[in-house]
Design an enzyme around this catalytic site. Structure first.
Site, PDB file in Angstrom:
ATOM      1  N   PHE A  75      -9.196  -8.999 -12.806  1.00  0.00           N
ATOM      2  CA  PHE A  75      -9.592  -7.685 -13.323  1.00  0.00           C
ATOM      3  C   PHE A  75     -10.375  -7.780 -14.626  1.00  0.00           C
ATOM      4  O   PHE A  75     -11.109  -6.856 -14.989  1.00  0.00           O
ATOM      5  CB  PHE A  75      -8.355  -6.795 -13.538  1.00  0.00           C
ATOM      6  CG  PHE A  75      -7.619  -7.069 -14.825  1.00  0.00           C
ATOM      7  CD1 PHE A  75      -8.034  -6.475 -16.021  1.00  0.00           C
ATOM      8  CD2 PHE A  75      -6.524  -7.921 -14.864  1.00  0.00           C
ATOM      9  CE1 PHE A  75      -7.370  -6.735 -17.214  1.00  0.00           C
ATOM     10  CE2 PHE A  75      -5.860  -8.195 -16.045  1.00  0.00           C
ATOM     11  CZ  PHE A  75      -6.283  -7.596 -17.232  1.00  0.00           C
TER      12      PHE A  75
ATOM     13  N   LYS B 227     -13.924 -10.776  -2.965  1.00  0.00           N
ATOM     14  CA  LYS B 227     -12.721  -9.920  -3.027  1.00  0.00           C
ATOM     15  C   LYS B 227     -12.425  -9.687  -4.498  1.00  0.00           C
ATOM     16  O   LYS B 227     -11.788 -10.510  -5.154  1.00  0.00           O
ATOM     17  CB  LYS B 227     -11.555 -10.640  -2.334  1.00  0.00           C
ATOM     18  CG  LYS B 227     -10.477  -9.750  -1.752  1.00  0.00           C
ATOM     19  CD  LYS B 227      -9.767  -8.888  -2.748  1.00  0.00           C
ATOM     20  CE  LYS B 227      -8.840  -9.637  -3.664  1.00  0.00           C
ATOM     21  NZ  LYS B 227      -8.336  -8.774  -4.782  1.00  0.00           N
TER      22      LYS B 227
ATOM     23  N   GLU C 279      -8.413  -5.351  -7.330  1.00  0.00           N
ATOM     24  CA  GLU C 279      -8.223  -3.972  -6.853  1.00  0.00           C
ATOM     25  C   GLU C 279      -8.062  -2.998  -8.024  1.00  0.00           C
ATOM     26  O   GLU C 279      -8.083  -1.788  -7.843  1.00  0.00           O
ATOM     27  CB  GLU C 279      -7.018  -3.890  -5.900  1.00  0.00           C
ATOM     28  CG  GLU C 279      -5.661  -4.235  -6.496  1.00  0.00           C
ATOM     29  CD  GLU C 279      -5.359  -5.739  -6.575  1.00  0.00           C
ATOM     30  OE1 GLU C 279      -6.307  -6.548  -6.759  1.00  0.00           O
ATOM     31  OE2 GLU C 279      -4.169  -6.108  -6.498  1.00  0.00           O
TER      32      GLU C 279
ATOM     33  N   SER D  27      -4.551 -15.652 -12.505  1.00  0.00           N
ATOM     34  CA  SER D  27      -3.415 -16.215 -13.240  1.00  0.00           C
ATOM     35  C   SER D  27      -2.985 -17.551 -12.632  1.00  0.00           C
ATOM     36  O   SER D  27      -3.272 -17.841 -11.466  1.00  0.00           O
ATOM     37  CB  SER D  27      -2.257 -15.223 -13.222  1.00  0.00           C
ATOM     38  OG  SER D  27      -1.920 -14.935 -11.878  1.00  0.00           O
TER      39      SER D  27
ATOM     40  N   CYS E  10      -9.768 -14.673 -20.719  1.00  0.00           N
ATOM     41  CA  CYS E  10      -9.172 -16.002 -20.522  1.00  0.00           C
ATOM     42  C   CYS E  10      -9.563 -16.934 -21.665  1.00  0.00           C
ATOM     43  O   CYS E  10      -8.982 -18.001 -21.813  1.00  0.00           O
ATOM     44  CB  CYS E  10      -9.626 -16.583 -19.202  1.00  0.00           C
ATOM     45  SG  CYS E  10     -11.396 -16.826 -19.175  1.00  0.00           S
TER      46      CYS E  10
ATOM     47  N   GLU F 183       1.518 -16.666 -21.323  1.00  0.00           N
ATOM     48  CA  GLU F 183       0.200 -16.031 -21.496  1.00  0.00           C
ATOM     49  C   GLU F 183       0.451 -14.525 -21.568  1.00  0.00           C
ATOM     50  O   GLU F 183       0.829 -13.891 -20.580  1.00  0.00           O
ATOM     51  CB  GLU F 183      -0.724 -16.349 -20.317  1.00  0.00           C
ATOM     52  CG  GLU F 183      -2.092 -15.720 -20.506  1.00  0.00           C
ATOM     53  CD  GLU F 183      -3.043 -15.919 -19.323  1.00  0.00           C
ATOM     54  OE1 GLU F 183      -2.579 -15.986 -18.182  1.00  0.00           O
ATOM     55  OE2 GLU F 183      -4.261 -15.976 -19.580  1.00  0.00           O
TER      56      GLU F 183
HETATM   57  P1  NAD Z   1      -4.183 -12.175 -10.883  1.00  0.00           P
HETATM   58  O1  NAD Z   1      -3.806 -13.595 -10.652  1.00  0.00           O
HETATM   59  O2  NAD Z   1      -3.114 -11.146 -10.865  1.00  0.00           O
HETATM   60  O3  NAD Z   1      -5.252 -11.697  -9.773  1.00  0.00           O
HETATM   61  C1  NAD Z   1      -6.412 -12.438  -9.504  1.00  0.00           C
HETATM   62  C2  NAD Z   1      -6.847 -12.154  -8.070  1.00  0.00           C
HETATM   63  O4  NAD Z   1      -5.819 -12.581  -7.168  1.00  0.00           O
HETATM   64  C3  NAD Z   1      -7.086 -10.670  -7.798  1.00  0.00           C
HETATM   65  O5  NAD Z   1      -8.225 -10.541  -6.975  1.00  0.00           O
HETATM   66  C4  NAD Z   1      -5.818 -10.243  -7.082  1.00  0.00           C
HETATM   67  O6  NAD Z   1      -6.024  -9.187  -6.167  1.00  0.00           O
HETATM   68  C5  NAD Z   1      -5.394 -11.507  -6.351  1.00  0.00           C
HETATM   69  N1  NAD Z   1      -3.934 -11.599  -6.188  1.00  0.00           N
HETATM   70  C6  NAD Z   1      -2.971 -11.015  -6.957  1.00  0.00           C
HETATM   71  N2  NAD Z   1      -1.748 -11.345  -6.510  1.00  0.00           N
HETATM   72  C7  NAD Z   1      -1.927 -12.156  -5.440  1.00  0.00           C
HETATM   73  C8  NAD Z   1      -1.030 -12.829  -4.557  1.00  0.00           C
HETATM   74  N3  NAD Z   1       0.295 -12.739  -4.694  1.00  0.00           N
HETATM   75  N4  NAD Z   1      -1.561 -13.588  -3.582  1.00  0.00           N
HETATM   76  C9  NAD Z   1      -2.892 -13.714  -3.438  1.00  0.00           C
HETATM   77  N5  NAD Z   1      -3.783 -13.085  -4.251  1.00  0.00           N
HETATM   78  C10 NAD Z   1      -3.321 -12.331  -5.242  1.00  0.00           C
HETATM   79  O7  NAD Z   1      -5.012 -12.135 -12.246  1.00  0.00           O
HETATM   80  P2  NAD Z   1      -5.498 -10.851 -13.059  1.00  0.00           P
HETATM   81  O8  NAD Z   1      -4.327 -10.211 -13.702  1.00  0.00           O
HETATM   82  O9  NAD Z   1      -6.406 -10.040 -12.229  1.00  0.00           O
HETATM   83  O10 NAD Z   1      -6.416 -11.563 -14.168  1.00  0.00           O
HETATM   84  C11 NAD Z   1      -5.917 -12.108 -15.351  1.00  0.00           C
HETATM   85  C12 NAD Z   1      -5.652 -13.598 -15.224  1.00  0.00           C
HETATM   86  O11 NAD Z   1      -6.854 -14.271 -14.874  1.00  0.00           O
HETATM   87  C13 NAD Z   1      -5.197 -14.222 -16.528  1.00  0.00           C
HETATM   88  O12 NAD Z   1      -4.175 -15.138 -16.253  1.00  0.00           O
HETATM   89  C14 NAD Z   1      -6.443 -14.917 -17.047  1.00  0.00           C
HETATM   90  O13 NAD Z   1      -6.211 -16.002 -17.926  1.00  0.00           O
HETATM   91  C15 NAD Z   1      -7.047 -15.370 -15.769  1.00  0.00           C
HETATM   92  N6  NAD Z   1      -8.472 -15.646 -15.938  1.00  0.00           N
HETATM   93  C16 NAD Z   1      -8.864 -16.953 -15.977  1.00  0.00           C
HETATM   94  C17 NAD Z   1     -10.190 -17.266 -16.163  1.00  0.00           C
HETATM   95  C18 NAD Z   1     -10.647 -18.696 -16.199  1.00  0.00           C
HETATM   96  O14 NAD Z   1     -11.844 -18.916 -16.123  1.00  0.00           O
HETATM   97  N7  NAD Z   1      -9.779 -19.678 -16.305  1.00  0.00           N
HETATM   98  C19 NAD Z   1     -11.138 -16.241 -16.300  1.00  0.00           C
HETATM   99  C20 NAD Z   1     -10.709 -14.925 -16.245  1.00  0.00           C
HETATM  100  C21 NAD Z   1      -9.358 -14.643 -16.062  1.00  0.00           C
END
Ligand code: NAD
Length: 498
Positions: free
Chosen positions: A151, A175, A178, A228, A283, A384
């Site tokens: 997000f 994808k 959401e 994450s 991030c 985090e």
């Molecule tokens: P998230 O892990 O909750 O979601 C990421 C994606 O995975 C979304 O598209 C979501 O719909 C999907 N998802 C969520 N739960 C899932 C599940 N159980 N099974 C499969 N797919 C699932 O992350 P977020 O809250 O959207 O974003 C924040 C996180 O992203 C933070 O941890 C941040 O550090 C990380 N991030 C990392 C980088 C990097 O380059 N390392 C860059 C941006 C964000």
């Protein structure tokens, strides 16, 4: 008014939702539901992958010159309409408009790189490798690429991936999160306006079911994920088990070490900018300031002064910092303020008093907070938080600070603030993180390099965009050719080179 945010499949909008389920999309600055998004599952993903598979075949045959022209036209359209996209981002993510426009600009850097695809895909040629034999290498697209994004950068993170994947001749199923899905659809529509054939870039909305459908689909060849750490690990394991190449960029806990000889005003500015920009939902945010004594008191005083002048509020009103993305995330981040106090840290600035926020009362507000005397056993240090909470850990020496950073299970980005070139050089050599800033707090590499962390911040061995991106979205092929009849006649021996 509530809008329905559609999938974008084969150049058309669609609303197929698994079991008829839709998700709410909020305006974080007002707390209102402004949109509903279909939560797709196998049905929507299958349709998108079919469209991508069909389109990929024609697209890979499109000349590099034509692909570059379309990419260039896409770059021009997005650059000209950047403010419109920033408004969409702010309305669903909450970050302030300037910051949203900044993420579009950083995403465009990757499009600009991808415009040079004829250069990026050049192979090698060896004339006369053996008698009358030439050898050359080429890189070809992998096929269909799944991109799963978080997000916090609803435009930039998708743009880290799809421009290069598409430039290299692949088709993509994206994808997005959401929570803020509209930016992805907007980008896919603009790309088609620029001349991209329908089906080359598809957007499917949803959560776990849509992700699982992509990971399991036999016609998806590669997955780029950002999110994450627990989900990244899961995506990496399930995707590779299904035989795909996977790069999964994950969570972070970024440290900024400040040495006693540093410019403390510059370091305080950097800590505040990188700690609270985008409400800490980056991030590459700075989460931990490692203050090497004896400067901690002075540095904290300068950070606190700067925090006092930050304006939190609606991102459309010229504030410095916006709300958190959802009410649930706001509660989770705020819970760390209690947890930090309970574990013995000193809460220097408490962001929970939001009376003076410049926004509607039901927005998801939490102002910047600062902890001092944090240690590595506390949850505010180990977890985090992904919000506007900055921790200061005091250490007695550079060596102690380096050890702390290297012992942390995350290794996305880190920074050192110093005027000592030898210390900076030692830090860049010894620190275990993928991206290092020297007097730079958010060392996000420019498009011509690649972005990625170490340890629990990345699963797989390929970073995003830059040369790694080109490599990830292509497969190598080596061609050995001879146009002269071989002299030796029948010979069943293994051919040597001569
Ligand atoms: P998230 O892990 O909750 O979601 C990421 C994606 O995975 C979304 O598209 C979501 O719909 C999907 N998802 C969520 N739960 C899932 C599940 N159980 N099974 C499969 N797919 C699932 O992350 P977020 O809250 O959207 O974003 C924040 C996180 O992203 C933070 O941890 C941040 O550090 C990380 N991030 C990392 C980088 C990097 O380059 N390392 C860059 C941006 C964000």
């Amino acid at each position: 008014m509530t809008i329905t945010i559609e999938h974008w499949i084969d150049g058309k909008g669609a609303t197929d939702a698994e079991d008829g389920r839709f998700g709410d999309v909020f305006d974080p600055a007002t707390g209102e539901v402004t949109g509903r998004v279909p939560l797709g599952g196998t049905g929507a993903v299958d349709r998108a992958v079919d469209a991508a598979r069909t389109a990929a075949d024609g697209w890979r045959r499109t000349s590099l010159a034509k692909r570059a022209q379309i990419l260039f036209a896409f770059r021009e359209i997005v650059a000209a309409r950047r403010d419109e996209l920033a408004v969409i981002i702010t309305a669903q993510h909450g970050k302030v408009l300037d910051d949203a426009a900044g993420e579009v600009a950083r995403g465009l850097e990757v499009v600009e790189l991808a415009c040079g695809v004829p250069q990026l895909l050049k192979g090698e040629f060896t004339e006369g490798a053996s008698t009358d034999v030439d050898v050359h290498s080429i890189r070809q697209p992998v096929g269909v690429v799944g991109v799963i994004s978080p997000f916090n950068f609803p435009a930039m993170v998708p743009m880290w991936f799809f421009p290069i994947a598409i430039a290299a001749g692949n088709a993509v199923v994206l994808k997005p999160s959401e929570k803020d899905p509209s930016a992805s659809v907007w980008l896919a529509q603009r790309f088609e306006e620029a001349g991209l054939p329908p089906g080359v870039l598809n957007v499917v909305h949803g959560g776990k079911s849509a992700v699982d459908a992509l990971l399991d689909h036999r016609d998806v060849d590669a997955i780029s994920f950002v999110g994450s750490t627990p989900i990244a690990r899961y995506v990496y394991e399930r995707g590779t088990q299904a035989g795909k190449r996977v790069q999964a960029l994950a969570g972070a806990k970024n440290h900024m070490m400040v040495l006693p000889d540093a410019d403390l005003d510059g370091a305080a500015d950097a800590a505040v900018n990188a700690g609270f920009g985008s409400a800490g939902e980056r991030c590459m945010s700075i989460s931990v300031v490692v203050a090497v004594e004896p400067i901690a008191d002075e540095l904290i005083s300068r950070i606190r002064d700067r925090m006092g002048s930050l304006r939190t509020g609606d991102g459309r009103r010229g504030c410095d910092m916006g709300p958190l993305v959802t009410a649930e995330h706001r509660e989770r981040v705020a819970s760390y303020l209690d947890a930090g106090v309970a574990s013995g840290a000193q809460l220097v600035v408490d962001g929970r008093d939001v009376a003076d926020v410049d926004g509607e009362p039901d927005g998801f507000w939490l102002k910047p907070s600062l902890f001092d005397r944090v240690d590595a056993s506390m949850s505010i240090y180990t977890d985090e938080i992904f919000g506007p909470v900055l921790s200061v850990v005091r250490v007695d020496s550079y060596e102690q600070g380096l050890q702390l950073i290297n012992d942390n299970p995350y290794g996305n980005g880190t920074a050192i603030f110093t005027n000592d070139g030898r210390a900076a050089r030692a830090f860049q050599y010894d620190v275990q993180a993928g991206m290092v800033g020297i007097n730079v707090p958010i060392p996000v590499p420019i498009g011509a390099y690649s972005f990625g962390g170490w340890k629990n911040s990345l699963f797989g061995d390929t970073h995003a965009y830059g040369p790694h991106g080109v490599h990830f979205y292509t497969r190598g092929k080596v061609v050995t050719s001879r146009w002269q009849a071989p002299a030796g006649g029948v010979d069943l021996g293994f051919p040597g080179n001569s």
